[in-house]
Enzyme design. Structure first.
Site, mmCIF file in Angstrom:
data_model
loop_
_atom_site.group_PDB
_atom_site.id
_atom_site.type_symbol
_atom_site.label_atom_id
_atom_site.label_comp_id
_atom_site.label_asym_id
_atom_site.label_seq_id
_atom_site.Cartn_x
_atom_site.Cartn_y
_atom_site.Cartn_z
ATOM 1 N N TYR A 112 4.088 6.098 -2.943
ATOM 2 C CA TYR A 112 4.556 5.325 -4.370
ATOM 3 C C TYR A 112 5.816 5.766 -4.935
ATOM 4 O O TYR A 112 5.919 5.469 -6.146
ATOM 5 C CB TYR A 112 3.274 5.164 -5.260
ATOM 6 C CG TYR A 112 2.134 4.347 -5.062
ATOM 7 C CD1 TYR A 112 2.342 2.917 -5.185
ATOM 8 C CD2 TYR A 112 1.027 5.047 -4.539
ATOM 9 C CE1 TYR A 112 1.385 2.090 -4.845
ATOM 10 C CE2 TYR A 112 -0.144 3.838 -4.591
ATOM 11 C CZ TYR A 112 0.150 2.396 -4.499
ATOM 12 O OH TYR A 112 -0.942 1.680 -4.302
ATOM 13 N N ASN B 109 -7.723 -1.701 -8.922
ATOM 14 C CA ASN B 109 -7.700 -3.068 -8.201
ATOM 15 C C ASN B 109 -7.938 -3.071 -6.954
ATOM 16 O O ASN B 109 -7.337 -4.168 -6.333
ATOM 17 C CB ASN B 109 -6.221 -3.725 -8.840
ATOM 18 C CG ASN B 109 -5.156 -2.780 -8.396
ATOM 19 O OD1 ASN B 109 -5.331 -1.868 -7.348
ATOM 20 N ND2 ASN B 109 -3.796 -3.241 -8.715
HETATM 21 P P1 ADP Z 1 0.994 -4.331 -6.648
HETATM 22 O O1 ADP Z 1 -0.196 -3.352 -6.214
HETATM 23 O O2 ADP Z 1 0.322 -5.739 -7.188
HETATM 24 O O3 ADP Z 1 2.089 -4.372 -5.731
HETATM 25 P P2 ADP Z 1 2.684 -2.745 -8.209
HETATM 26 O O4 ADP Z 1 3.449 -2.424 -6.897
HETATM 27 O O5 ADP Z 1 3.698 -3.108 -9.574
HETATM 28 O O6 ADP Z 1 1.497 -3.566 -8.047
HETATM 29 O O7 ADP Z 1 2.102 -1.513 -8.772
HETATM 30 C C1 ADP Z 1 1.564 -0.566 -7.845
HETATM 31 C C2 ADP Z 1 0.106 -0.166 -8.391
HETATM 32 O O8 ADP Z 1 0.194 0.537 -9.827
HETATM 33 C C3 ADP Z 1 -0.883 -1.246 -8.751
HETATM 34 O O9 ADP Z 1 -1.541 -1.882 -7.839
HETATM 35 C C4 ADP Z 1 -1.799 -0.565 -9.986
HETATM 36 O O10 ADP Z 1 -2.958 -0.099 -9.461
HETATM 37 C C5 ADP Z 1 -0.712 0.211 -10.688
HETATM 38 N N1 ADP Z 1 0.033 -0.430 -11.749
HETATM 39 C C6 ADP Z 1 0.879 -1.323 -11.812
HETATM 40 N N2 ADP Z 1 1.331 -1.556 -13.020
HETATM 41 C C7 ADP Z 1 0.343 -0.851 -13.865
HETATM 42 C C8 ADP Z 1 0.188 -0.646 -15.496
HETATM 43 N N3 ADP Z 1 0.775 -1.471 -16.160
HETATM 44 N N4 ADP Z 1 -0.748 0.334 -15.663
HETATM 45 C C9 ADP Z 1 -1.456 0.814 -14.923
HETATM 46 N N5 ADP Z 1 -1.325 0.677 -13.619
HETATM 47 C C10 ADP Z 1 -0.208 0.148 -13.170
#
Ligand code: ADP
Ligand code: MG
Length: 139
Positions: A50, A113
């Site tokens: 990440y 999620n």
């Molecule tokens: P996605 O998984 O939908 O691609 P992102 O890449 O933006 O979303 O973020 C990676 C992961 O970080 C998300 O799946 C979520 O678990 C976490 N995350 C993202 N935004 C937030 C936030 N504002 N607060 C807490 N956790 C977050």
């Protein structure tokens, strides 16, 4: 265009024993599973995976969560797989996700999620290479 994308069934969903349901959703939506394994990432591996989010306030919690238990990583293939997977996953925050999406059904919060999916062709290539060698991919 036939594409490949990387999926992760996150620790919350594995713990809830809904990984079979989620794999079933991929299969009934026409994805081919080219590779699949269960792993338990270290905190450092989660940080590396990440790293694009390293400046975000949620980075530490995200890496702690992703290394809190086993996950199932898969390479999924179908026509426009990257967007198709994002569509069936639903919005990042399960509260905003459409009915019938994986995150609506199995996500509890923006932190927990249920699933990850690559967000672009570039990230799909990086993420597939992060977890799988060429030998592990069924052609
Ligand atoms: P996605 O998984 O939908 O691609 P992102 O890449 O933006 O979303 O973020 C990676 C992961 O970080 C998300 O799946 C979520 O678990 C976490 N995350 C993202 N935004 C937030 C936030 N504002 N607060 C807490 N956790 C977050
Ligand atoms: Mg993302």
């Amino acid at each position: 265009m036939i594409e490949r994308t990387l999926s992760i069934i996150k620790p919350d969903a594995v713990k809830m024993k809904v990984s079979g349901n989620i794999i079933n959703i991929f299969e009934t939506n026409g994805f081919q599973i080219l590779a699949m394994k269960k792993i338990h990432m270290s905190y450092k591996q989660a940080q590396d995976f990440y790293k694009e989010h390293q400046a975000r306030p949620f980075y530490h919690d995200l890496c702690t969560f992703m290394s809190s238990g086993p996950v199932i990583v898969q390479i999924l293939e179908k026509e426009n797989a990257i967007k198709a997977n994002r569509d069936i996953m639903g919005a990042t925050n399960p509260a905003d996700a459409d009915t019938g999406t994986i995150r609506k059904m199995y996500g509890e919060s923006i932190d927990n999620n249920a699933v990850h999916g690559s967000d672009s062709a570039t990230s799909a290539v990086r993420e597939i290479g992060f977890f799988f060698s060429e030998l592990e991919i069924v052609q």
